[in-house]
Design an enzyme around this catalytic site. Structure first.
Site, PDB file in Angstrom:
ATOM      1  CD  GLU A   1      24.500  40.106  72.317  1.00  9.69           C
ATOM      2  OE1 GLU A   1      25.581  40.686  72.504  1.00  9.69           O
ATOM      3  OE2 GLU A   1      23.846  40.220  71.263  1.00  9.69           O
TER       4      GLU A   1
ATOM      5  CG  ASP B   1      24.773  33.070  65.239  1.00  8.01           C
ATOM      6  OD1 ASP B   1      24.374  33.677  66.259  1.00  8.01           O
ATOM      7  OD2 ASP B   1      24.428  33.384  64.086  1.00  8.01           O
TER       8      ASP B   1
HETATM    9 ZN   LIG Z   1      26.230  39.278  67.910  1.00  7.27          ZN
END
Ligand SMILES: [Zn+2]
Length: 416
Positions: free
Chosen positions: A280, A361
């Protein structure tokens, strides 16, 4: 009923959109059903067959309900426009002869209210039939009704002054009214992003500061390493409505906060939660929020400019079942009809969103969180019964997040 060339264009586009979404849904159902028998090999250790089959059944049920929603929404668009619904509303509110500003506000508010009520049956089916059947629903009829009432109150309280302001600008700001309305919309959206976590979200959920000291320390270290300041880490009682888990950043500027669903805290280990948070945080570090706001700002600017042109075209009103032109009718028609045209942009927005997911990611992987993120994702896919075998075309069109196998393969290459 008045019909013109624009009527036929609108009908053709609406129909093409229905056919497209319907055939993608059919493909998805077939693809998922074909792969229902066995778990994809790379997940065979973590995901048992019954969980895989539950995900397949849940996916198929969701797509089928989506068909009903697609058809209902299309019928409603037709009823509001060519069916004379908006015309009826307009005539009814013109009768008492209020000022144009008040008439317009009443028309738009009644449209919002009626639409909200018409949405209720399918929303009820989604919560109490679909989600219930697969064991995800925790909501009650009382919560459901209270949510509707609260949503309506909030929409009235915030929407009424906003509609009055926009209609006033449209009537008084001259030829470039659309530029001023766009700017008003932008300021309003940023204000809502700032105000939402502190003033609106608490009307629906309880937020308490994160108590788990180990987890809190981990998160604070992660944030500090990345020079991120926030207004707190909160746990939300998501479990009052659903067992689906999530985590998100919300707010703007000094009002930024991190929110975990209590369901997520129960499902994941502290290391896994830290990895989810690192992902996040990646969205913030890669400026995804800023990019999303900028993209929306450009899209809305084009939209308002287009409306600035359409508002003077009688065929725009007549072709959509409205006899008299007015600022509020132009606005309403535009809001009701544009989804039929913009649905074809969906693959582009999905693509951008998936690109951002990969970047976030990558950021998490750079924080040495790869293994924990993979573990967390597999758990979440399993708990939320997300399919591991989506139809590639359906996924390219709809998915804001990459499908599990692709996403995990991408993360795995980061460890190597
Ligand atoms: Zn995300």
């Amino acid at each position: 009923m008045m019909m013109n060339a624009f009527t036929y264009i609108f009908l053709a586009v609406l129909f093409a959109g229905i056919v497209l979404q319907w055939s993608l849904g059919r493909r998805h159902i077939q693809h998922v059903s074909r792969h229902r028998k066995s778990v994809p090999e790379e997940f065979s250790l973590e995901i048992p067959l019954d969980a895989h089959q539950k995900a397949a059944d849940y996916t198929v049920a969701k797509v089928k309900l989506g068909f009903y929603e697609l058809i209902t929404a299309s019928i409603l668009i037709l009823l509001w426009t060519l069916g004379g619904g908006l015309q009826l509303l307009d005539s009814a509110w013109r009768n008492p002869e209020y000022s144009p500003l008040v008439t317009g506000t009443c028309v738009i508010l009644s449209f919002m209210l009626i639409s909200g009520i018409l949405d209720l049956p399918l929303s009820w089916v989604r919560t109490f039939k679909l989600e219930q059947r697969f064991g995800f629903n925790k909501s009650t009829l009382k919560i459901f009704i209270l949510d509707f009432l609260k949503n309506t109150m909030v929409a009235l309280a915030i929407g009424t002054p906003m509609i009055l302001l926009v209609l006033w600008i449209m009537a008084n700001a001259g030829a470039y009214w659309w530029l001023y309305v766009w700017f008003t919309w932008l300021v309003f959206s940023l204000f809502m992003m700032w105000a939402y976590p502190a003033f609106i979200a608490p009307l629906f959920n309880k937020f308490r500061p994160l108590e788990n000291q180990e987890l809190k320390q981990r998160i604070e270290n992660l944030l500090e390493r990345n020079g991120f300041t926030s207004n707190g880490i909160f746990v939300m009682d998501g479990s009052t409505r659903s067992t689906h888990g999530n985590a998100y950043f919300t707010g703007l500027g000094a009002n930024k906060r991190i929110v975990f669903f209590d369901t997520l805290i129960d499902e994941l280990s502290p290391e896994e939660i830290e990895a989810v948070l690192a992902h996040e945080l990646g969205h913030f570090k890669c400026n995804h929020i800023r990019k999303r706001i900028s993209t929306l700002a450009v899209v809305f600017l084009l939209g308002f400019a287009l409306l600035g042109w359409l508002i003077d075209m009688p065929w725009f009103y007549n072709g959509l079942g409205v006899s008299e032109s007015s600022t509020y009718m132009a606005l309403l028609l535009f809001v009701i009809v544009s989804p039929a045209f913009t649905v074809f942009l969906q693959p582009l927005f999905s693509y951008i969103s998936r690109k951002h997911e990969f970047e976030a990611d990558d950021f998490a992987a750079g924080q040495a969180q790869t293994d924990n993120l993979i573990k967390a994702l597999v758990k979440l896919y399993k708990e939320n019964a997300n399919t591991l075998t989506p139809d590639p075309l359906y996924s390219a069109f709809h998915d804001s997040h990459p499908p599990a196998p692709i996403r995990i393969a991408h993360l795995t290459t980061r460890t190597a």
